[in-house]
Design a protein around this motif. Structure first.
Motif, PDB file in Angstrom:
ATOM      1  N   ILE A  67      39.890  49.246  48.384  1.00 55.34           N
ATOM      2  CA  ILE A  67      40.527  48.277  48.766  1.00 55.34           C
ATOM      3  C   ILE A  67      40.259  46.799  49.942  1.00 55.34           C
ATOM      4  O   ILE A  67      40.427  47.565  50.889  1.00 55.34           O
ATOM      5  CB  ILE A  67      42.104  47.732  48.129  1.00 55.34           C
TER       6      ILE A  67
ATOM      7  N   PRO B 218      40.506  36.210  48.191  1.00 52.36           N
ATOM      8  CA  PRO B 218      39.917  37.355  47.004  1.00 52.36           C
ATOM      9  C   PRO B 218      40.103  38.453  47.759  1.00 52.36           C
ATOM     10  O   PRO B 218      39.474  39.176  48.503  1.00 52.36           O
ATOM     11  CB  PRO B 218      38.806  36.227  46.515  1.00 52.36           C
TER      12      PRO B 218
ATOM     13  N   THR C 223      39.760  42.961  46.732  1.00 50.35           N
ATOM     14  CA  THR C 223      38.764  44.102  45.303  1.00 50.35           C
ATOM     15  C   THR C 223      40.281  44.225  44.194  1.00 50.35           C
ATOM     16  O   THR C 223      39.786  44.548  43.140  1.00 50.35           O
ATOM     17  CB  THR C 223      38.012  44.867  45.973  1.00 50.35           C
ATOM     18  N   SER C 224      41.342  44.631  45.100  1.00 45.64           N
ATOM     19  CA  SER C 224      42.025  45.375  44.118  1.00 45.64           C
ATOM     20  C   SER C 224      43.324  45.148  44.636  1.00 45.64           C
ATOM     21  O   SER C 224      43.162  45.130  45.905  1.00 45.64           O
ATOM     22  CB  SER C 224      41.270  46.813  43.594  1.00 45.64           C
ATOM     23  N   ASN C 225      44.633  45.603  44.528  1.00 45.48           N
ATOM     24  CA  ASN C 225      45.567  46.116  44.943  1.00 45.48           C
ATOM     25  C   ASN C 225      46.414  46.667  44.118  1.00 45.48           C
ATOM     26  O   ASN C 225      45.982  48.521  43.632  1.00 45.48           O
ATOM     27  CB  ASN C 225      46.370  44.436  44.542  1.00 45.48           C
TER      28      ASN C 225
ATOM     29  N   LEU D 207      45.373  39.060  43.275  1.00 45.82           N
ATOM     30  CA  LEU D 207      44.339  39.088  43.659  1.00 45.82           C
ATOM     31  C   LEU D 207      43.691  38.446  44.554  1.00 45.82           C
ATOM     32  O   LEU D 207      42.174  38.295  45.171  1.00 45.82           O
ATOM     33  CB  LEU D 207      42.814  40.129  42.252  1.00 45.82           C
ATOM     34  N   SER D 208      44.198  37.131  44.727  1.00 45.36           N
ATOM     35  CA  SER D 208      43.887  36.007  45.359  1.00 45.36           C
ATOM     36  C   SER D 208      45.046  35.521  46.307  1.00 45.36           C
ATOM     37  O   SER D 208      45.074  33.847  45.920  1.00 45.36           O
ATOM     38  CB  SER D 208      43.099  35.295  44.529  1.00 45.36           C
TER      39      SER D 208
END
Length: 260
Positions: A86, A107, A109-111, A139-140
């Motif tokens: 992440i 932004p 990459t993942s959460n 994600l942002s």
């Protein structure tokens, strides 16, 4: 790469990219692990006869008139870096002069559960504000930084003031997962008829036509000092801006232009 790129790592194709003027990234997960010795093979193909963005590169092999010789291969900065699963992507920092605010859109990459975004805005006097929000489902995620009157300093050609920004991802246990530093200037740009305004003041543009050409590297500067020297020379000659011509300039050049 200019213009059509394929990259292999240890014989495995990890990606392709077309376009000699746009950045790209390839993920080596599953192909290389920490501590491995790897072999990277890069192929850059540039067919001067095909219709593609080429700036002033000659279609023939030699230069002619105002047309450069051909450029192919690696011509901008390349690096490798380890990143966590992440991690932070490229931030978007937007100035809002009317509301004395710098807005951060970050932004990732993942959460995961409990993930938070934290950012600090500061200047030469120190910290102005630290903001934090949940990044558990977004994600942002976004953060706003209102700047108080006593720390307000607009970016201008005469006073190119920049604020520092430190951005971090924090996991559910309070650990820093990823962190990065950036910067932002607070300024507005507008058009009034044929006039260009910065911070609502008309600016007469005295622009140099900078083609970013170097005798020993064509489109590639020999070092960072050469980028700085180009900007300083333009300023010393009385120009207050540049029309960046025929290529997408290195972001390091843009950074030095921002701060100078």
């Amino acid at each position: 790469m200019d213009n059509d790129t394929t990259v292999w790592v240890n014989g495995v194709e990890v990606g392709r990219h077309r376009g000699g003027f746009s950045p790209f990234t390839f993920d080596l997960s599953g192909v290389a692990s920490a501590g491995d010795e790897i072999t990277i093979v890069i192929r850059a193909r540039d067919d001067g006869e095909k219709p593609q963005p080429r700036g002033k590169q000659a279609r023939e092999y030699g230069a002619e008139g105002a047309i450069y010789v051909r450029t192919t291969g690696i011509w901008q900065t390349v690096w490798m870096e380890p990143v966590p699963e992440i991690s932070l992507r490229r931030p978007r920092l937007t100035p809002d002069v009317a509301n004395q605010t710098i807005r951060l859109e970050q932004p990732i990459t993942s959460n995961t559960k409990g993930l938070r975004l934290r950012a600090t805005l500061s200047d030469a006097q120190g910290e102005i504000a630290t903001k934090e929000c949940s990044a558990e489902y977004d994600l942002s995620p976004r953060l706003d930084f209102p700047i108080p009157d006593d720390r307000l300093r607009l970016w201008s050609i005469e006073d190119p003031h920049l604020y520092d920004v430190v951005i971090s991802l924090i996991d559910a246990n309070g650990n820093v997962v990823d962190t990065a530093k950036s910067y932002a200037g607070l300024r507005s740009v507008s058009i009034d008829g044929k006039a260009i305004k910065i911070n609502n003041k008309v600016v007469f543009q005295r622009l140099v036509l900078d083609q970013g050409y170097y005798p020993d590297g064509i489109m590639t500067a020999p070092n960072e000092e050469a980028l700085i020297a180009d900007i300083k020379l333009s300023m010393d000659a009385g120009f207050n801006g540049a029309r960046l011509h025929q290529k997408v300039f290195e972001e390091r050049f843009l950074y030095h232009a921002d701060r100078m």
